[in-house]
Design a protein around this motif. Structure first.
Motif, PDB file in Angstrom:
ATOM      1  N   PRO A 151       0.825  -1.212   0.000  1.00 50.44           N
ATOM      2  CA  PRO A 151       0.000   0.000   0.000  1.00 50.44           C
ATOM      3  C   PRO A 151       0.858   1.259   0.000  1.00 50.44           C
ATOM      4  CG  PRO A 151       0.011  -1.022   2.179  1.00 50.44           C
ATOM      5  CD  PRO A 151       0.736  -1.963   1.271  1.00 50.44           C
TER       6      PRO A 151
ATOM      7  N   GLY B 131      -0.266   5.203   0.252  1.00 49.19           N
ATOM      8  CA  GLY B 131      -1.388   6.126   0.360  1.00 49.19           C
ATOM      9  C   GLY B 131      -2.701   5.384   0.158  1.00 49.19           C
ATOM     10  N   ASP B 132      -3.553   5.925  -0.707  1.00 50.14           N
ATOM     11  CA  ASP B 132      -4.842   5.294  -1.008  1.00 50.14           C
ATOM     12  C   ASP B 132      -4.735   4.277  -2.146  1.00 50.14           C
ATOM     13  OD1 ASP B 132      -6.056   6.855   0.940  1.00 50.14           O
ATOM     14  OD2 ASP B 132      -6.470   8.496  -0.470  1.00 50.14           O
ATOM     15  N   TYR B 133      -3.534   4.007  -2.609  1.00 50.35           N
ATOM     16  CA  TYR B 133      -3.338   3.128  -3.763  1.00 50.35           C
ATOM     17  C   TYR B 133      -2.510   1.917  -3.340  1.00 50.35           C
ATOM     18  CZ  TYR B 133      -4.925   7.250  -6.268  1.00 50.35           C
ATOM     19  OH  TYR B 133      -5.676   8.327  -6.710  1.00 50.35           O
ATOM     20  N   ARG B 134      -2.330   1.018  -4.275  1.00 56.13           N
ATOM     21  CA  ARG B 134      -1.512  -0.162  -4.001  1.00 56.13           C
ATOM     22  C   ARG B 134      -0.559  -0.400  -5.166  1.00 56.13           C
ATOM     23  NH1 ARG B 134      -3.855  -5.894  -1.933  1.00 56.13           N
ATOM     24  NH2 ARG B 134      -5.032  -5.760  -3.872  1.00 56.13           N
TER      25      ARG B 134
ATOM     26  N   TRP C 270       0.169  -0.187 -10.817  1.00 57.51           N
ATOM     27  CA  TRP C 270      -0.589   0.414  -9.717  1.00 57.51           C
ATOM     28  C   TRP C 270      -2.055   0.041  -9.845  1.00 57.51           C
ATOM     29  CZ3 TRP C 270       2.020   3.035  -5.923  1.00 57.51           C
ATOM     30  CH2 TRP C 270       3.361   3.334  -6.210  1.00 57.51           C
TER      31      TRP C 270
ATOM     32  N   LYS D 290      -6.163   0.605  -7.714  1.00 56.20           N
ATOM     33  CA  LYS D 290      -6.980   1.182  -6.651  1.00 56.20           C
ATOM     34  C   LYS D 290      -8.286   0.410  -6.586  1.00 56.20           C
ATOM     35  CE  LYS D 290      -8.823   5.398  -4.647  1.00 56.20           C
ATOM     36  NZ  LYS D 290      -9.040   6.860  -4.794  1.00 56.20           N
ATOM     37  N   ASP D 291      -8.597  -0.053  -5.393  1.00 55.48           N
ATOM     38  CA  ASP D 291      -9.814  -0.844  -5.180  1.00 55.48           C
ATOM     39  C   ASP D 291      -9.850  -2.048  -6.124  1.00 55.48           C
ATOM     40  OD1 ASP D 291     -10.594   1.035  -3.275  1.00 55.48           O
ATOM     41  OD2 ASP D 291     -11.664   2.246  -4.766  1.00 55.48           O
TER      42      ASP D 291
ATOM     43  N   HIS E 255       4.359  10.775  -2.348  1.00 53.86           N
ATOM     44  CA  HIS E 255       5.057   9.570  -1.882  1.00 53.86           C
ATOM     45  C   HIS E 255       6.272   9.270  -2.774  1.00 53.86           C
ATOM     46  CE1 HIS E 255       1.704   8.717   0.847  1.00 53.86           C
ATOM     47  NE2 HIS E 255       0.892   9.021  -0.157  1.00 53.86           N
TER      48      HIS E 255
END
Length: 795
Positions: A379, A381-384, A397, A399-400, A415
């Protein structure tokens, strides 16, 4: 009775030969008879050869030419033999060393230790000349061969040994002082043994077996660890400001040589404490504690890499590549890149350690279909971030659970440090994958065998290695002498075998033609692309012509090549060669590579030829093989070379010639003898590499949309276009046009082929041939005027 008389007469002649040679070496007025113009020293015994060598050593540069020629003949005869020395010859050698030292200021002390090691009787008393030698050496400001000097000092008595140790320990720092104390305390035989690793300068390294013998000395092994940890402590102190920083002054020249020797012994032993030490020492010598672009010790950094060229480990290779990315000096990364090519090639020869890979928190997860590779999710931030390993490592990358096309802007903005860390991880993994592939392929020449249990867990089950290993063919010894070949990517279940069963890479030289064809068909059918050429690997067997020449091969002789291109290939494939050019001593050389864990050496002779515009040309010559016999290389008949070693060595030479030959240059226009060679070689008979290309094309062509326009005919791929019919040579990829065999020049773009044709292995020449075939099959659609003019000229 007659036979006995003949034997006796032959022996008398041999004794007469040794006596005549001895007189020729010691009497300037004596001339050998005409029959001895090229004396056959194989008739001289090892003991007689030893006495002759002692006499030859006393012949200096001012000697008459005839005497010098005998000296050279004796020294050449000693190569590959193990001369013996009588006690009298030993005494004379030490006297000769004193004479050399008095006359020229230096003498090779290791020669004296050599003769004592091979003495055929009681050791003579050489304490007098030994004491004189030590005295002469200690008068000098710089002492070379300190290990050998201590061994010679021991021959002169304890007092001389103490004096030598005290002098050698003066003003050299604690690391070298510790080294001298260790060597001085050893027994004479151990001192003599270690003297072989004491290099005259740090750019030379003894043969591997010398290091192997030294690595068994407990006292020196203990010193090696102390020395390397002391070096890391010093760089830590420089980083902490406890020692003032001075660019490239962290260590003296002698300390660097000593540390290089200590590191080689530790690397050879694969000491478990080394990886942690690398994490301290390499950044410590490569990165200044200030913002300066200089290094605390650039010389020690390069010495560490040279040690890695001799005895690499995956951890050291990884540490060097990490430093390469962080060092601030602009020129250092370029130099490291050149040196790392040799390191990779050397690691490939060291299969027992080369296959170690860290897991780096990767898991094994499915990557499309049944294949499985490594995946790491982190992870940010809000992403992976998702790092996936298949052929190579890639960073994506999401997200969700939804994949994204690029790095999200918030991640890039907020980041930066984690993004850089992940990108560095990808580079590190890709470097390790390259090293693994080189190591696996290099294992062919040592016929590397692994325990089946370790292979299952550390290779076939490793998240990073898995996708590479599964696409290679392996042989498992299911019963004594019974090997079963498997391709894990296509076999659902591996055979049952105990953990200590043997497994090795399959090589086509060990299989029959039907088996090889079956594996090749399977790869095409399953669309499995191998990490390196294995099923389609070329095989080079001894030819009748090579049986006639016996000790050399002319198979790849008399070619004209782009020299700098070939020189770069030498480096890339781990061969050593001096750079040639139009200067004294730059006209010829033999590129060489050691194989089979240092037991065999191949040499490829070549000479600098001429300039062709701004390009340099070289001509190729013989290939020869040497076997390591005790302390020296001995030339071997080609028939004695193990078939797998011979095949792999000749495969490299074929690559050098095939890629760099001017025959493969489609727009070669120069005249003269070069043009004559180009016309002959551009469409010559196929080599083994071109034959393998033809075999692959037989399987690939039926799958192409233009299959009905393509046929294979001997050394050519025939392509029927709308305007003309074309013959593409399978070796050079050059093109002739029917009906008059006029030449068609098509200079390839930087990226050949459309990437849509599946190839079971990487081959730029095969890709080029296919791209030309696809272009010419639709020749009516060609818009390039330079090509159309040539086609229409004779259509």
């Amino acid at each position: 009775m007659l036979d006995d008389d003949l034997v006796a007469e032959s022996r008398r002649n041999d004794l007469d030969l040794a006596a005549r040679l001895m007189r020729a070496l010691t009497d300037p007025d004596f001339a050998l008879e005409e029959r001895d113009g090229h004396p056959d020293l194989s008739r001289v015994s090892d003991e007689e050869l030893g006495s002759l060598l002692v006499a030859a050593y006393r012949v200096d540069a001012s000697a008459p030419r005839a005497m010098a020629m005998v000296r050279f003949a004796v020294e050449r005869a000693a190569e590959g033999r193990r001369p013996l020395y009588t006690p009298e010859a030993c005494r004379r050698m030490f006297e000769a060393l004193v004479e050399k030292c008095e006359a020229h200021g230096w003498a090779d002390l290791i020669r004296g230790l050599d003769v004592l090691e091979r003495c055929t009787g009681p050791l003579p008393d050489v304490s007098g000349p030994a004491r004189t030698l030590v005295g002469l050496w200690l008068e000098k400001d710089t002492v070379r061969q300190p290990y050998a000097l201590l061994a010679v000092a021991g021959l002169a008595g304890d007092g001389t040994l103490r004096a030598a140790a005290e002098r050698l320990s003066r003003d050299v720092g604690p690391i070298v002082a510790d080294e001298i104390a260790v060597i001085a305390a050893l027994a004479p035989a151990e001192q003599e043994l270690l003297s072989r690793i004491d290099r005259g300068h740090r750019f030379a390294s003894p043969l591997a077996h010398v290091w192997h013998r030294s690595a068994g000395n407990p006292a020196y092994v203990a010193f090696a660890r102390r020395a390397l940890e002391a070096a890391a402590d010093r760089t830590d102190a420089i980083r902490a400001g406890e020692i003032p920083y001075r660019a490239d002054k962290a260590f003296t020249d002698r300390e660097i040589t000593t540390l290089g020797q200590a590191l080689r012994v530790a690397l050879l032993r694969d000491e478990p404490w080394l990886p942690e030490l690398f994490e301290r020492l390499l950044p410590g010598v490569a990165i200044a504690p200030t913002t300066a672009k200089t290094l605390p010790s650039q010389a020690l950094l390069y010495e560490v890499v040279r040690a890695a060229q001799d005895f690499p480990t995956p951890e050291l290779v990884s540490a060097i590549r990490t430093v390469r990315r962080t060092v601030r000096h602009a020129g250092v990364p370029r130099q490291l890149d050149k040196m790392l090519k040799k390191v990779d090639a050397a690691l490939a020869e060291r299969a027992e350690v080369a296959l170690r890979l860290p897991r780096l928190d990767f898991d094994t997860a499915p990557i499309g279909g049944s294949a499985a590779g490594g995946v790491l999710r982190r992870p940010v931030g809000d992403y992976r971030a998702v790092v996936t390993v298949t052929d190579t490592a890639t960073l994506t990358w999401e997200k969700d659970g939804r994949p994204l096309r690029s790095v999200p802007a918030p991640v890039r903005r907020d980041h930066a440090a984690p993004v850089k860390e992940l990108r560095d991880l990808v580079k590190r993994v890709n470097a390790q994958l390259v090293t693994l592939v080189r190591a696996l392929e290099g294992g062919f020449t040592v016929d590397a065998v692994h325990p089946y249990g370790r292979w299952r867990t550390e290779l076939a089950g490793h998240p990073l290695a898995r996708t590479l290993v599964r696409r290679l063919i392996w042989e498992i010894e299911v019963a004594p002498g019974e090997w079963r070949a498997v391709l894990p990517e296509s076999d659902e279940d591996l055979p049952d075998a105990p953990d200590d069963a043997s497994i090795r890479l399959w090589h086509p030289i060990r299989s029959g033609p039907d088996t090889v064809r079956a594996w090749r068909d399977l790869l095409l059918e399953r669309r499995i692309r191998q990490p390196f050429k294995q099923a389609f690997r070329e095989i080079y067997l001894l030819t009748p012509a090579e049986e006639q020449t016996r000790v050399y091969s002319n198979r790849f002789a008399a070619h004209l090549v782009h020299y700098r291109r070939m020189f770069a290939l030498f480096r890339a494939r781990g061969w050593k060669s001096d750079l040639l050019g139009p200067w004294d001593g730059g006209d010829g050389d033999a590129a060489e590579r050691t194989l089979a864990a240092g037991e065999w050496r191949v040499r490829f002779f070549h000479t600098w030829a001429d300039w062709a515009g701004d390009d340099e040309l070289a001509s190729t010559d013989q290939v020869r093989f040497d076997r390591r016999v005790q302390d020296a290389w001995q030339e071997a008949p080609l028939a004695d070379v193990p078939p797998l070693v011979f095949s792999e060595a000749m495969r490299d030479v074929d690559l050098f010639v095939g890629v760099s030959s001017i025959a493969a240059d489609p727009d070669w226009t120069d005249g003269g003898p070069e043009r004559t060679y180009w016309e002959r070689a551009s469409f010559a008979e196929l080599t083994e590499s071109a034959e393998a290309r033809r075999d692959a094309l037989e399987r690939i062509l039926p799958r192409l949309k233009v299959a009905d326009r393509c046929t294979l005919d001997g050394r050519f791929l025939i392509v029927r276009g709308d305007l003309r019919t074309y013959k593409i040579h399978l070796g050079s990829a050059n093109i002739l046009m029917e009906p008059d065999d006029s030449y068609l020049c098509i200079v390839p773009a930087r990226s050949s082929g459309d990437g849509k044709v599946f190839l079971p292995f990487e081959d730029d020449r095969l890709s080029l041939i296919l791209s030309k075939a696809l272009l010419l099959a639709a020749d009516s659609k060609i818009t390039d005027e330079t090509i159309l003019v040539q086609i229409e000229r004779g259509a």
